[in-house]
Scaffold this motif. Structure first.
Motif, short mmCIF file in Angstrom:
data_model
loop_
_atom_site.label_atom_id
_atom_site.label_comp_id
_atom_site.label_asym_id
_atom_site.label_seq_id
_atom_site.Cartn_x
_atom_site.Cartn_y
_atom_site.Cartn_z
N GLU A 1 47.39 21.06 16.67
CA GLU A 1 46.58 20.89 17.88
C GLU A 1 46.09 19.46 18.04
O GLU A 1 45.81 19.01 19.15
CB GLU A 1 45.39 21.85 17.84
N ARG A 2 45.99 18.74 16.93
CA ARG A 2 45.52 17.35 16.96
C ARG A 2 46.52 16.47 16.24
O ARG A 2 47.02 16.84 15.18
CB ARG A 2 44.15 17.22 16.30
N LEU A 3 46.79 15.30 16.82
CA LEU A 3 47.75 14.36 16.25
C LEU A 3 47.06 13.07 15.87
O LEU A 3 45.95 12.77 16.35
CB LEU A 3 48.87 14.07 17.26
N PRO A 4 47.68 12.24 14.99
CA PRO A 4 47.07 10.96 14.61
C PRO A 4 46.84 10.07 15.82
O PRO A 4 47.58 10.12 16.81
CB PRO A 4 48.11 10.35 13.66
N ALA A 5 45.81 9.24 15.74
CA ALA A 5 45.54 8.28 16.82
C ALA A 5 46.70 7.31 16.95
O ALA A 5 47.42 7.03 15.99
CB ALA A 5 44.25 7.53 16.53
N ARG A 6 46.88 6.79 18.14
CA ARG A 6 47.99 5.88 18.41
C ARG A 6 47.64 4.45 18.00
O ARG A 6 46.52 3.99 18.20
CB ARG A 6 48.32 5.87 19.91
N GLY A 7 48.64 3.75 17.48
CA GLY A 7 48.54 2.31 17.30
C GLY A 7 47.53 1.81 16.29
O GLY A 7 47.10 0.66 16.36
N THR A 8 47.17 2.63 15.31
CA THR A 8 46.15 2.21 14.35
C THR A 8 46.71 1.37 13.21
O THR A 8 45.98 0.62 12.57
CB THR A 8 45.43 3.42 13.74
N GLY A 9 48.00 1.53 12.89
CA GLY A 9 48.59 0.81 11.77
C GLY A 9 48.37 1.47 10.43
O GLY A 9 48.79 0.94 9.39
#
Length: 237
Positions: A36-44
């Motif tokens: 239901e939840r995915l990792p945040a984008r563009g964090t490195g």
């Protein structure tokens, strides 16, 4: 010699939603339900840490996280490879990336390789999909498969490069080129200068405030990039 450590995602290329699709598919395969939840984008953040956060955010019991995380990590590269055509359709090279990579590769005394939160195999799949591998010596790079703590990858790449090129690499002659706050932290803590590139989700101001040694809006000005690399990697400050 000077070591040039390229970040991959949003610095050299962008794969659109493919990474997130792969997270969803492998999570479903291993855990048996939808994420239901995915990792945040563009964090490195490195992939192993992102996978652990994915499991925790989706209610997986703490006692199961490590085992399931390893199973997911092991499956990620093969699943990514199944989406090469999608990456070509929905992804893109970042502006100026191909010319900048080629120029660094041609420059005498510069050793271009990779320092990335991707696993080695995943990084190679992405770079090969966009025909960038020829400009990089990935055998001396630092990858999330070497260590999930990204600053530790600087020493990994420096050690490998030292053995391959018979030259000592350290903070004064190593430069990271990346788009995220994690790239800046990696250089500052790991032992490299940092050229921030505001091509991702982090602004020029945020990169500068985090401590990047120099910030570029993109990679379009190849001559400027080479001059900045030379200036930073020649400094003893």
């Amino acid at each position: 010699m000077k070591l040039v450590l390229w970040d991959v995602d949003r610095t050299l290329l962008y794969v659109g939603d493919t990474d997130r699709r792969v997270y969803r598919e492998v999570f479903r395969e291993v855990v048996g339900r939808e994420a239901e939840r995915l990792p945040a984008r563009g964090t490195g953040v490195t992939m192993p840490l992102a996978v652990r956060a994915l499991l925790t955010a989706n209610g997986v019991a703490e006692a199961e996280v490590e085992e399931l995380a390893q199973r997911i990590v092991d499956r990620m590269p093969a699943q990514l490879a199944r989406h090469r055509d999608e990456m070509r359709r929905s992804g893109q090279l970042m502006p100026g990336a191909a010319a900048a990579l080629a120029a660094v590769h041609r420059s005498h005394g510069l050793v271009p390789t990779v320092l990335t939160g991707n696993l080695r195999e995943s990084a190679q799949i992405k770079l090969d999909t966009f025909s960038l591998l020829e400009h990089l010596n990935v055998s001396v790079g630092g990858f999330a498969s070497d260590n999930s703590h990204r600053p530790a990858l600087v020493e990994v790449a420096q050690r490998r490069s030292a053995a391959a090129y018979e030259c000592e690499f350290h903070r004064e002659n190593s430069v990271i080129i990346g788009d995220s706050l994690e790239d800046v932290r990696t250089g500052r803590e790991g032992g490299a200068k940092v050229i921030g590139v505001a091509s991702g989700t982090t602004s020029s101001g945020q990169l500068a405030d985090a401590g990047a040694d120099h910030v570029l809006p993109d990679l379009m000005d190849v001559e400027l990039l080479l001059n900045v690399i030379d200036e930073l990697a020649s400094s003893t400050s």
